[in-house]
Design a protein around this motif. Structure first.
Motif, PDB file in Angstrom:
ATOM      1  N   SER A  40      12.387   2.751 -10.248  1.00  0.00           N
ATOM      2  CA  SER A  40      11.903   1.489  -9.830  1.00  0.00           C
ATOM      3  C   SER A  40      10.447   1.330  -9.540  1.00  0.00           C
ATOM      4  CB  SER A  40      12.605   1.406  -8.398  1.00  0.00           C
ATOM      5  OG  SER A  40      14.021   1.356  -8.448  1.00  0.00           O
ATOM      6  N   ALA A  41       9.847   2.422  -8.854  1.00  0.00           N
ATOM      7  CA  ALA A  41       8.446   2.436  -8.830  1.00  0.00           C
ATOM      8  C   ALA A  41       7.716   2.299 -10.154  1.00  0.00           C
ATOM      9  CB  ALA A  41       7.982   3.915  -8.227  1.00  0.00           C
ATOM     10  N   ASN A 165      -2.117   2.691  -5.061  1.00  0.00           N
ATOM     11  CA  ASN A 165      -1.738   2.633  -3.738  1.00  0.00           C
ATOM     12  C   ASN A 165      -0.529   1.698  -3.322  1.00  0.00           C
ATOM     13  OD1 ASN A 165      -2.415   3.161  -0.769  1.00  0.00           O
ATOM     14  ND2 ASN A 165      -3.117   0.963  -0.862  1.00  0.00           N
ATOM     15  N   LYS A 166      -0.669   0.655  -4.180  1.00  0.00           N
ATOM     16  CA  LYS A 166       0.608  -0.459  -3.932  1.00  0.00           C
ATOM     17  C   LYS A 166       1.844   0.440  -4.129  1.00  0.00           C
ATOM     18  CE  LYS A 166      -1.714  -4.209  -2.991  1.00  0.00           C
ATOM     19  NZ  LYS A 166      -1.482  -4.528  -1.700  1.00  0.00           N
ATOM     20  N   VAL A 167       1.849   1.024  -5.234  1.00  0.00           N
ATOM     21  CA  VAL A 167       3.005   1.932  -5.408  1.00  0.00           C
ATOM     22  C   VAL A 167       3.555   2.915  -4.297  1.00  0.00           C
ATOM     23  CG1 VAL A 167       4.094   3.750  -6.812  1.00  0.00           C
ATOM     24  CG2 VAL A 167       2.652   2.037  -7.974  1.00  0.00           C
ATOM     25  N   ALA A 168       2.505   3.275  -3.786  1.00  0.00           N
ATOM     26  CA  ALA A 168       2.840   4.443  -2.465  1.00  0.00           C
ATOM     27  C   ALA A 168       3.360   3.475  -1.620  1.00  0.00           C
ATOM     28  CB  ALA A 168       1.346   4.995  -2.164  1.00  0.00           C
ATOM     29  N   GLU A 169       2.759   2.162  -1.304  1.00  0.00           N
ATOM     30  CA  GLU A 169       3.247   1.493  -0.177  1.00  0.00           C
ATOM     31  C   GLU A 169       4.792   1.034  -0.482  1.00  0.00           C
ATOM     32  OE1 GLU A 169       0.733  -1.689   0.252  1.00  0.00           O
ATOM     33  OE2 GLU A 169      -0.996  -0.620   1.026  1.00  0.00           O
ATOM     34  N   PHE A 174      11.769   1.538  -2.046  1.00  0.00           N
ATOM     35  CA  PHE A 174      12.508   2.143  -3.052  1.00  0.00           C
ATOM     36  C   PHE A 174      13.609   3.264  -2.497  1.00  0.00           C
ATOM     37  CE2 PHE A 174       9.091   0.408  -5.787  1.00  0.00           C
ATOM     38  CZ  PHE A 174       9.800  -0.776  -6.124  1.00  0.00           C
ATOM     39  N   GLY A 175      13.044   4.014  -1.408  1.00  0.00           N
ATOM     40  CA  GLY A 175      13.947   5.465  -1.055  1.00  0.00           C
ATOM     41  C   GLY A 175      15.113   4.513  -0.228  1.00  0.00           C
TER      42      GLY A 175
END
Length: 286
Positions: A40-41, A165-169, A174-175
């Motif tokens: 998903s990420a 950073n957007k992926v980290a946010e 997604f978890g």
């Protein structure tokens, strides 16, 4: 080195604490949850960014574990600028024509193989030397041109950090998606009465949330910070080159122009005046 130490500390503390609390490590091995969260990420990243940004992040990420912009790197840049400007002052800007047309066979650029690998850096230097050789340009006009390109370059260099950073946010979300799907599977098994299987699926669902949060704050968040720091240091190199070339176009001698470039560098890696002077003397002997 310290980046790897940081990752080791995260693993040691999180997994060590889990084991000390009586947990079993194999419970954390949930390939399906990793597939849901990671896939998903990745899909969101590809959807939100041009493919070139994906390639840049993929190429840069492994290099984040070693220092690219070292004390020696900055010193080499300043020495190279001094040698180029010194030749331009001694023999005229037109004498650099062969050097600029083929930097790989240049007597000056070839002294700095690590810098020569950076195509964007070498192109940047060569382009502005060509502009200088085309005719007289007022120093303030020359500086304005530098500023416009450096502003564009800043946007280009900052983009990978913002994308990661957007992926980290998004990873904690997604978890949660993975956890909800795990709960859905668990609800579908309630009628079977297999308590062990139910417990396994509930644990797997919770681990989905755990993995999303850990990946966000333990790895992808720090990676975005590393990319941002790397962009700032790379931009600082171009600002140093700009300072040297603008100073030279204003009529200052090459040694003083290199000093202007030195003073622009961040203090953490900036060579001292004596170190730079010794490096220039050594370089000009080769």
């Amino acid at each position: 080195m310290f980046k790897l130490v940081g990752m080791a500390v995260i693993f040691a503390c999180v997994l060590g604490g889990f084991v000390m609390a009586g947990g079993q490590l194999m419970v954390l091995v949930q390939p399906v949850e990793v597939l849901i969260i990671g896939g998903s990420a990745l899909g969101a990243f590809l959807q939100a960014n041009p493919i070139r940004i994906f390639k840049i992040v993929l190429a840069k990420s492994p290099s984040m574990f070693k220092e690219r912009f070292t004390h020696e790197y900055y010193t080499s840049v300043l020495c190279m600028m001094y040698e180029i400007l010194n030749k331009a002052r001694r023999d005229g800007l037109l004498s650099l024509e062969d050097e600029l047309d083929d930097p790989n066979s240049s007597t000056i650029f070839s002294k700095y193989p690590d810098l020569l690998k950076d195509e964007r850096l070498i192109t940047f230097v060569c382009d502005y030397l060509r502009i200088m050789s085309m005719g007289s340009m007022a120093p303030h006009e020359f500086e304005n041109l530098f500023d416009m390109e450096i502003n564009s370059l800043k946007e280009e260099l900052d983009h990978p950090a913002h994308a990661v950073n957007k992926v980290a946010e998004g990873l904690p979300g997604f978890g949660i998606v993975a956890a909800v799907l795990g709960v859905v599977v668990t609800m579908g098994m309630i009628g079977d009465g297999d308590k062990e299987a139910l417990g396994h699926h509930v644990a797997a669902a919770l681990i989905g949330t755990f993995l999303g949060i850990l990946a966000a704050y333990g790895f992808f968040g720090p990676l975005s910070n590393l990319l941002e720091h790397d962009a700032k240091e790379e931009l600082n190199v171009y600002e140093s080159i700009k300072a040297s070339m603008v100073a030279f176009s204003s009529g200052l001698p090459p040694a003083l122009a290199a000093e202007f470039g030195r003073k622009v560098l961040m203090p953490g890696h900036r060579p001292s005046y004596k170190e730079l002077d010794a490096s220039i003397r050594e370089a000009t002997k080769r």
